[in-house]
Design a protein around this motif. Structure first.
Motif, short mmCIF file in Angstrom:
data_model
loop_
_atom_site.label_atom_id
_atom_site.label_comp_id
_atom_site.label_asym_id
_atom_site.label_seq_id
_atom_site.Cartn_x
_atom_site.Cartn_y
_atom_site.Cartn_z
N GLY A 67 0.82 -1.21 0.00
CA GLY A 67 0.00 0.00 0.00
C GLY A 67 0.85 1.25 0.00
O GLY A 67 0.57 2.21 -0.74
N VAL A 68 1.88 1.28 0.84
CA VAL A 68 2.76 2.45 0.88
C VAL A 68 3.48 2.61 -0.46
O VAL A 68 3.66 3.74 -0.95
N ALA A 69 3.90 1.49 -1.06
CA ALA A 69 4.56 1.57 -2.36
C ALA A 69 3.63 2.16 -3.42
O ALA A 69 4.05 2.96 -4.26
N PHE A 70 2.35 1.78 -3.36
CA PHE A 70 1.36 2.37 -4.27
C PHE A 70 1.30 3.88 -4.09
O PHE A 70 1.31 4.64 -5.06
N LEU A 71 1.19 4.32 -2.84
CA LEU A 71 1.06 5.75 -2.56
C LEU A 71 2.32 6.51 -2.97
O LEU A 71 2.24 7.60 -3.55
N VAL A 72 3.48 5.95 -2.67
CA VAL A 72 4.74 6.61 -3.04
C VAL A 72 4.87 6.72 -4.56
O VAL A 72 5.39 7.71 -5.09
N SER A 73 4.37 5.71 -5.28
CA SER A 73 4.49 5.73 -6.74
C SER A 73 3.69 6.85 -7.39
O SER A 73 3.90 7.17 -8.56
N LEU A 74 2.77 7.47 -6.62
CA LEU A 74 1.97 8.57 -7.19
C LEU A 74 2.83 9.79 -7.51
O LEU A 74 2.44 10.62 -8.33
N VAL A 75 3.98 9.92 -6.85
CA VAL A 75 4.86 11.05 -7.15
C VAL A 75 5.83 10.72 -8.27
O VAL A 75 6.62 11.58 -8.68
N ALA B 178 -4.40 3.53 -0.46
CA ALA B 178 -5.07 3.95 0.77
C ALA B 178 -5.78 2.76 1.43
O ALA B 178 -5.75 2.61 2.66
N GLY B 179 -6.42 1.90 0.64
CA GLY B 179 -7.13 0.75 1.20
C GLY B 179 -6.20 -0.24 1.88
O GLY B 179 -6.48 -0.70 2.99
N LEU B 180 -5.09 -0.57 1.24
CA LEU B 180 -4.14 -1.51 1.82
C LEU B 180 -3.48 -0.93 3.07
O LEU B 180 -3.24 -1.63 4.05
N THR B 181 -3.19 0.36 3.04
CA THR B 181 -2.60 1.00 4.20
C THR B 181 -3.60 1.04 5.36
O THR B 181 -3.23 0.81 6.53
N LEU B 182 -4.87 1.31 5.06
CA LEU B 182 -5.90 1.29 6.09
C LEU B 182 -6.06 -0.09 6.70
O LEU B 182 -6.20 -0.23 7.92
N GLU B 183 -6.03 -1.12 5.86
CA GLU B 183 -6.15 -2.49 6.37
C GLU B 183 -5.03 -2.80 7.35
O GLU B 183 -5.25 -3.41 8.41
N THR B 184 -3.81 -2.38 7.02
CA THR B 184 -2.68 -2.62 7.92
C THR B 184 -2.84 -1.85 9.23
O THR B 184 -2.56 -2.38 10.31
N ALA B 185 -3.29 -0.60 9.14
CA ALA B 185 -3.46 0.21 10.34
C ALA B 185 -4.52 -0.40 11.26
O ALA B 185 -4.33 -0.46 12.50
N LEU B 186 -5.63 -0.87 10.69
CA LEU B 186 -6.69 -1.46 11.52
C LEU B 186 -6.21 -2.75 12.18
O LEU B 186 -6.45 -2.98 13.37
#
Length: 214
Positions: free
Chosen positions: A95-103, A151-159
């Motif tokens: 999930g973080v890799a997905f978000l970082v790839s947006l830049v 965002a979804g994968l990161t949320l799953e990890t946080a929960l």
């Protein structure tokens, strides 16, 4: 009926059997042994699926990476609660890799879509590249998909991290799979809906958007 039976079997293997293995193992080997035992049914399931279909799917990769993380955590003196996060650490990293790839110039979903379509069509990769350059709306759609999945994968990890650190282990084993399956299911349903919407708006890309749900 065959699909329904397969789905029910998958739920039993990934939800009921891990909990049962944990309950049976804890009195003899403690919480750490119980957690390791709870990973056995999903691992066997993944190995059988790999042998049947001769391919490594996303579930198999998550489970195998989870085992590696569990062994590493044990070698480093990891606590039982850290072992609870073994699969989520993997999905969280993705999930973080997905978000970082947006830049980056191109997000991860672009490369996943291109690889998927290339397996189905000889000119699939070239068509994805052409669409990326010719249609700004297509590029925006891929970025949106990357954002939603990240965002979804990161949320799953946080929960799962919150539950692992604050809930009793037995309750975590029962509830957390429903949280993960619920988030993954919501992401998949959204992807299917959005893919259909994108396909309707991009009428000359027949066959290309079909790869996005993989």
């Amino acid at each position: 009926m065959k699909i329904r039976a397969s789905f029910l079997l998958e739920l039993v293997v990934n939800l009921a059997l891990p909990w049962l293995a944990y309950r049976l193992a804890v009195p003899h080997w403690g919480e750490t042994g119980g957690l390791i035992a709870s990973a056995v049914p999903p691992v066997i399931w993944s190995v059988v699926e790999l042998a049947r279909f001769r391919r490594v799917d996303a579930l198999s990769v998550l489970v195998l990476l989870g085992i590696v993380l569990s062994i590493a955590a044990m070698a480093a003196g990891g606590s039982p609660r850290m072992l609870l996060l073994r699969e989520s650490l993997v999905s969280g990293a993705i999930g973080v890799a997905f978000l970082v790839s947006l830049v980056m110039p191109r997000p991860l979903v672009f490369y996943l879509a291109r690889a998927t379509v290339a397996r189905e069509n000889a000119d699939g990769a070239a068509r994805i590249d052409a669409l990326w350059h010719a249609r700004p709306a297509f590029a925006s759609a891929l970025r949106l998909m990357t954002l939603v999945w990240g965002a979804g994968l990161t949320l799953e990890t946080a929960l799962r991290a919150f539950m692992a650190m604050t809930w009793p282990i037995e309750r975590f084993l029962v509830v957390s799979p429903f949280v993960s399956y619920g988030i993954y299911g919501a992401l998949l349903l959204w992807t299917l809906w959005y893919r259909k919407s994108l396909h309707q708006r991009t009428s000359d890309t027949d066959g290309v958007t079909d790869g996005f749900a993989g």
